[in-house]
Design a protein around this motif. Structure first.
Motif, PDB file in Angstrom:
ATOM      1  N   TRP A 246      87.509 102.061  23.382  1.00  0.00           N
ATOM      2  CA  TRP A 246      86.821 101.103  24.258  1.00  0.00           C
ATOM      3  C   TRP A 246      85.364 100.921  23.840  1.00  0.00           C
ATOM      4  O   TRP A 246      84.839  99.797  23.839  1.00  0.00           O
ATOM      5  CB  TRP A 246      86.903 101.573  25.701  1.00  0.00           C
ATOM      6  CG  TRP A 246      86.209 100.671  26.681  1.00  0.00           C
ATOM      7  CD1 TRP A 246      85.090 100.940  27.390  1.00  0.00           C
ATOM      8  CD2 TRP A 246      86.590  99.343  27.029  1.00  0.00           C
ATOM      9  NE1 TRP A 246      84.739  99.871  28.180  1.00  0.00           N
ATOM     10  CE2 TRP A 246      85.648  98.865  27.976  1.00  0.00           C
ATOM     11  CE3 TRP A 246      87.639  98.509  26.650  1.00  0.00           C
ATOM     12  CZ2 TRP A 246      85.727  97.605  28.539  1.00  0.00           C
ATOM     13  CZ3 TRP A 246      87.716  97.237  27.219  1.00  0.00           C
ATOM     14  CH2 TRP A 246      86.767  96.802  28.154  1.00  0.00           C
ATOM     15  N   ALA A 249      85.256  98.640  20.880  1.00  0.00           N
ATOM     16  CA  ALA A 249      85.540  97.255  21.281  1.00  0.00           C
ATOM     17  C   ALA A 249      84.337  96.614  21.946  1.00  0.00           C
ATOM     18  O   ALA A 249      83.974  95.473  21.636  1.00  0.00           O
ATOM     19  CB  ALA A 249      86.746  97.230  22.222  1.00  0.00           C
ATOM     20  N   GLU A 252      81.636  95.666  19.627  1.00  0.00           N
ATOM     21  CA  GLU A 252      81.954  94.456  18.856  1.00  0.00           C
ATOM     22  C   GLU A 252      82.037  93.219  19.732  1.00  0.00           C
ATOM     23  O   GLU A 252      82.424  92.142  19.278  1.00  0.00           O
ATOM     24  CB  GLU A 252      83.280  94.664  18.127  1.00  0.00           C
ATOM     25  CG  GLU A 252      83.223  95.764  17.074  1.00  0.00           C
ATOM     26  CD  GLU A 252      84.588  96.064  16.463  1.00  0.00           C
ATOM     27  OE1 GLU A 252      85.597  95.517  16.981  1.00  0.00           O
ATOM     28  OE2 GLU A 252      84.644  96.822  15.474  1.00  0.00           O
ATOM     29  N   ARG A 254      84.038  92.745  22.316  1.00  0.00           N
ATOM     30  CA  ARG A 254      85.373  92.444  22.815  1.00  0.00           C
ATOM     31  C   ARG A 254      85.582  93.057  24.201  1.00  0.00           C
ATOM     32  O   ARG A 254      85.093  94.142  24.478  1.00  0.00           O
ATOM     33  CB  ARG A 254      86.437  92.989  21.849  1.00  0.00           C
ATOM     34  CG  ARG A 254      86.459  92.282  20.518  1.00  0.00           C
ATOM     35  CD  ARG A 254      87.569  92.782  19.613  1.00  0.00           C
ATOM     36  NE  ARG A 254      87.266  94.090  19.039  1.00  0.00           N
ATOM     37  CZ  ARG A 254      87.943  95.198  19.266  1.00  0.00           C
ATOM     38  NH1 ARG A 254      88.987  95.166  20.105  1.00  0.00           N
ATOM     39  NH2 ARG A 254      87.616  96.341  18.691  1.00  0.00           N
ATOM     40  N   ALA A 257      90.901  96.099  24.138  1.00  0.00           N
ATOM     41  CA  ALA A 257      91.183  96.885  22.942  1.00  0.00           C
ATOM     42  C   ALA A 257      92.652  97.255  22.976  1.00  0.00           C
ATOM     43  O   ALA A 257      93.353  97.007  23.978  1.00  0.00           O
ATOM     44  CB  ALA A 257      90.305  98.134  22.901  1.00  0.00           C
TER      45      ALA A 257
END
Length: 289
Positions: A246, A249, A252, A254, A257
């Motif tokens: 997590w 993610a 990045e 996001r 994940a």
């Protein structure tokens, strides 16, 4: 995070039990002035509990006191005697309406209790179950809900059966109300001391339902309750892996994940963080002794 895997009822009228409670490996204690104390010893038990709290020596254990119910001849005297003690909280039995909480708060205030003295509410009647949400949100001092399964079974005219099917609605309602108001939730006692398999099954069921721990009536059940309500190493390791995935993610940008083919979102990360925090609290407790 405060572990509450095992919370043992201790009769306030039993001097040996009060002394032994200081040595037990339970997470919490409920020094009892209600069901386990005979009417003729209520006053002396009240004094004994107040003296034990003044003496201290309970260490890391969370120490609550269960007073007698609103409407009994002992209720006001219990609150007055305990208002300024070192108790970590008071347990109000047979809570059925916000008025029960309001009266306790008012009486404690008049007796000079510290602001925000935590109150725990025992849900053990049909009215209490139906009012669980209102009770949980009745006052900021409410810190937790306790399932009073023995009295509730009696009030429902139900039977004590393996699996506790007659109580599943009530148990879930108690957990739902507690979580809706960010409170702790404790499962009820297991009455049959020689039924080790049944006790273990009730602990697993309670944990599956979402309870933080179990109330107990005998020291022999502390170890299994501690073990069964604690996260196991595999769960903790999986939670750490999920949080690592997590974190990458989120770094990045996001919002989702994937871990081992399963979707991971913020709600999963929050639950994993809670589990890791509980494991850390238990590890710190073991290190401290």
């Amino acid at each position: 995070m405060r572990p509450r895997r095992s919370v043992l009822y201790v009769p306030g009228s039993n001097a040996k039990a009060l002394a032994k409670a200081r040595t037990l490996a339970c997470d919490g204690l409920i020094l009892d002035l209600e069901d386990s104390v005979a009417p003729e010893t209520k006053a002396s038990a009240r004094g004994a509990v107040a003296a034990a709290l003044a003496e201290g020596g309970f260490g890391r254990r969370e120490v609550l006191v269960r007073v007698n119910a609103r409407g009994t001849e002992w209720f006001e005297a219990d609150l007055a005697a305990l208002a300024r003690t070192a108790a970590d909280g008071l347990v109000l039995p047979k809570a059925e309406s916000p008025a029960d909480v309001a009266e306790a708060v008012a009486l404690l205030g008049r007796a000079g209790a510290r602001e925000g003295l935590p109150l725990w509410l025992t849900i053990e009647t049909p009215r209490g179950v139906l009012a669980a949400d209102a009770l949980a949100g009745a006052h900021p001092a409410v810190a937790g809900l306790v399932a009073g399964t023995s009295d509730l079974t009696k009030e429902l005219h139900a039977r004590h059966v393996p699996g506790r099917e007659p109580l599943l609605y009530a148990l879930s309602a108690i957990v739902l109300a507690a979580r809706a108001h960010s409170l702790a939730a404790l499962d009820g006692v297991h009455l049959h001391l020689d039924d080790e398999a049944g006790f273990a099954a009730a602990c697993r069921q309670g944990r599956n339902l979402g309870f933080d721990g179990k109330t107990l009536i005998h020291p022999r059940t502390i170890e299994p309750a501690n073990r069964l309500f604690a996260p196991d190493p595999q769960e903790v390791a999986a939670a750490h892996r999920l949080l690592d995935v997590w974190s990458v993610a989120r770094g990045e940008g996001r919002a989702v994940a994937v871990l081992d083919g399963r979707l991971v979102e913020e709600l999963h990360a929050r639950d994993a963080a809670r589990l890791v925090a509980l494991a850390a609290a238990l590890a710190a407790r073991e290190t401290a002794g």
